[in-house]
Scaffold this active site. Structure first.
Site, short mmCIF file in Angstrom:
data_model
loop_
_atom_site.label_atom_id
_atom_site.label_comp_id
_atom_site.label_asym_id
_atom_site.label_seq_id
_atom_site.Cartn_x
_atom_site.Cartn_y
_atom_site.Cartn_z
N GLU A 301 0.84 -1.20 0.00
CA GLU A 301 0.00 0.00 0.00
C GLU A 301 0.88 1.25 0.00
OE1 GLU A 301 -3.44 1.98 2.89
OE2 GLU A 301 -1.99 0.55 3.70
N LYS A 361 -9.05 2.04 -2.73
CA LYS A 361 -9.39 1.51 -1.41
C LYS A 361 -10.81 1.88 -1.01
CE LYS A 361 -7.53 1.43 3.33
NZ LYS A 361 -6.43 1.93 4.19
N CYS A 412 -5.22 -2.86 2.90
CA CYS A 412 -5.13 -2.62 4.34
C CYS A 412 -6.45 -2.89 5.06
CB CYS A 412 -4.62 -1.21 4.60
SG CYS A 412 -3.86 -1.01 6.24
#
Length: 537
Positions: A301, A361, A412
């Site tokens: 990330e 994301k 994440c």
């Protein structure tokens, strides 16, 4: 229960840790005199707190509920507070420009608020059990309590504050029980845990209760405890059967992926030294892995901490070496939307330099990447994001195509939300890519994050490759076996062979059907018992 998640992994406690709470709720709801000693102290009239307690003492119903709610509140804070203690690792945030004392206050607030949020789930569940425990048969109580827990977890996980699902107490070591999630997701595991705890608790309650008919008491106790044992063995036997099935992956479905763990501490990531270290580490890592014959390279990330645009990419060595080696890469970076907002993204960059696909994301970290209710809170809370622009959520229905087939992607915090991965698997995702940066947390969080991704692999029956900034990067097969795991706070490169799969578990096809069935069953049995009681009276 707080000892059950990774890295402590005392998962057997999960099958008994709910028993004391269940018993406390049952005894309190059946005997409101229990724990009344909390209010036996003589109040001091000059002290407002004791005056309030005296007032509450004169309100028996209110006092009963306050005592009753104290049990689940303490239990919930104990479980969620211990499991989430790694949140305190965000302190100090001086590298982000936040002074030391405000940084500590933010860390304590985040930890306390999220722990209370989880404890609220337990309080609501306990209220339902307390109402049911004096008015229903033991079987009805077990069904109602199990259904309520699963429904509450489903509701909580639909929001942005979610991590400590009770199912993750079994990950990563109890692989047999985790395979139940292939049937109806993590709530299948939650239902088994709550039901076993409930049967044990009800058996102990029957034992301690003073029955006049001693033989009846013995039979009931034995029946409930045997039921708990049979249920525990049955769910594990089903899980073991699912775990023992061969994967049967074919060689023509193989994909050779190179992983880079850059090990760039967040404290330096945004300054010139950290920026140059990231560019050098990921560029040389990409060159090394492509020279060793990988099909594609995966970075963590925001591995490249700059805005990926046509102008910015061409001036960087990483982009130029992609063109030189002609091997694609999955690049963690920042991208821009059409209206100028910033996204935390994973890009598929082909060997010719084309941006083939992009995933933004979906689940952003509250306060870390965006401010909830920003119109109100934004006036009082300094932004913690490393970018000046606003990070925005990615579309929930994204599809991530790659030159090697459709992939399932989580960046994440996405890892905590099983429905996010289920939807992508149902849409044809053949393998899972997880890119994370856990550098601002303690190793406890890294282990828990890895355990969550392991659950996502098992639920969807997919291979998963994880690339993280400072650990734990890993390779996990569809049975949840960790084939490789990196060390923490070290630069590492690894080559993994994974396989593309088209299988669909019951959970992928039908979603969390068990929770819906339990909810319907709870309504039916409760309604039938109410009707029977009404006519019998």
């Amino acid at each position: 229960m707080g000892l059950t998640p990774a890295p402590m992994n005392v998962w057997p406690l999960g099958w008994v840790a709910l028993v004391p709470l269940w018993m406390a709720i049952a005894f309190e709801s059946r005997n409101s005199a229990i724990l009344s000693f909390f209010f036996h102290q003589k109040p001091i009239q000059k002290n407002r707190l004791f005056s309030i307690l005296k007032t509450l003492k004169q309100e028996p119903k209110l006092r009963f509920w306050l005592r009753l709610w104290a049990f689940p509140l303490v239990w919930g804070l104990g479980y969620h507070g211990v499991a989430l203690s790694w949140i305190l690792g965000i302190h100090p945030m001086t590298w982000m420009g936040v002074p030391w004392w405000p940084s500590l206050a933010i860390a304590l607030f985040c930890w306390g608020f999220i722990s209370l949020w989880g404890a609220g789930l337990v309080v609501v569940w306990a209220t339902v059990v307390a109402i049911a425990t004096t008015r229903t048969h033991v079987i009805t109580r077990l069904i109602l309590a199990t259904a309520t827990w699963c429904i509450l977890e489903s509701v909580w996980s639909a929001g942005d504050l979610w991590w400590t699902a009770i199912a993750y107490t079994q990950s990563p070591n109890n692989l047999a029980i985790l395979h139940l999630s292939q049937l109806s997701g993590p709530n299948t595991v939650a239902a088994a845990i709550v039901a076993v705890n409930g049967a044990i608790a009800e058996g102990l309650i029957a034992y301690f209760k003073n029955y006049r008919e001693e033989g009846r008491s013995v039979r009931r106790v034995r029946g409930l405890l045997v039921t708990a044992l049979i249920l525990f063995c049955t769910v594990h036997a089903i899980g073991f059967y699912l775990l023992s099935r061969p994967l049967n992956d074919l060689g023509d479905r193989a994909l050779k992926v190179g992983l880079i763990q850059g090990n760039i501490p967040n404290e330096i990531k945004l300054n010139y030294f950290g920026y140059q270290k990231a560019l050098y580490g990921y560029t040389t890592g990409y060159e090394t892995l492509t020279d060793r014959g990988v099909d594609i390279v995966l970075t963590p990330e925001t591995a490249l901490p700059y805005l990926w645009t046509e102008t910015s990419r061409e001036s960087r060595d990483f982009y130029r070496v992609i063109l030189e080696k002609n091997i694609p890469a999955w690049v963690g970076t920042f991208a821009q939307t059409e209206d100028g907002n910033i996204t935390n993204s994973l890009l598929t960059v082909t060997g010719t330099g084309e941006t083939y696909s992009r995933y933004d994301k979906t689940k952003l970290v509250p306060l870390g990447e965006y401010i909830p209710f920003e119109d109100i809170l934004g006036k009082f809370i300094d932004r913690l994001s490393p970018l000046d622009a606003h990070l925005v959520h990615g579309d929930k229905h994204q599809i991530f195509e790659t030159p090697f087939g459709r992939a399932i992607v989580g960046i994440c915090y996405d890892s905590a939300f099983p429905e996010h991965f289920r939807r992508q698997a149902a849409a044809g995702g053949q393998f899972i890519l997880s890119a994370s940066n856990d550098a601002h947390y303690t190793p406890v969080q890294m282990h828990q994050h890895n355990a969550l991704d392991l659950m996502r692999a098992v639920e969807s029956d997919r291979w998963i490759v994880r690339a993280t900034n400072t650990g734990l990067s890993s390779v996990i097969d569809p049975h949840g076996r960790i084939l490789w795991r990196s060390q923490i706070n070290r630069y590492q490169e690894h080559i993994a062979t994974i396989y593309r799969r088209d299988t669909q578990t019951l959970y992928v096809r039908w979603g969390d059907w068990l929770t819906r069935c339990l909810g319907i069953l709870a309504v039916i049995v409760t309604g039938l018992e109410w009707r029977i009681r009404k006519f019998s009276s």
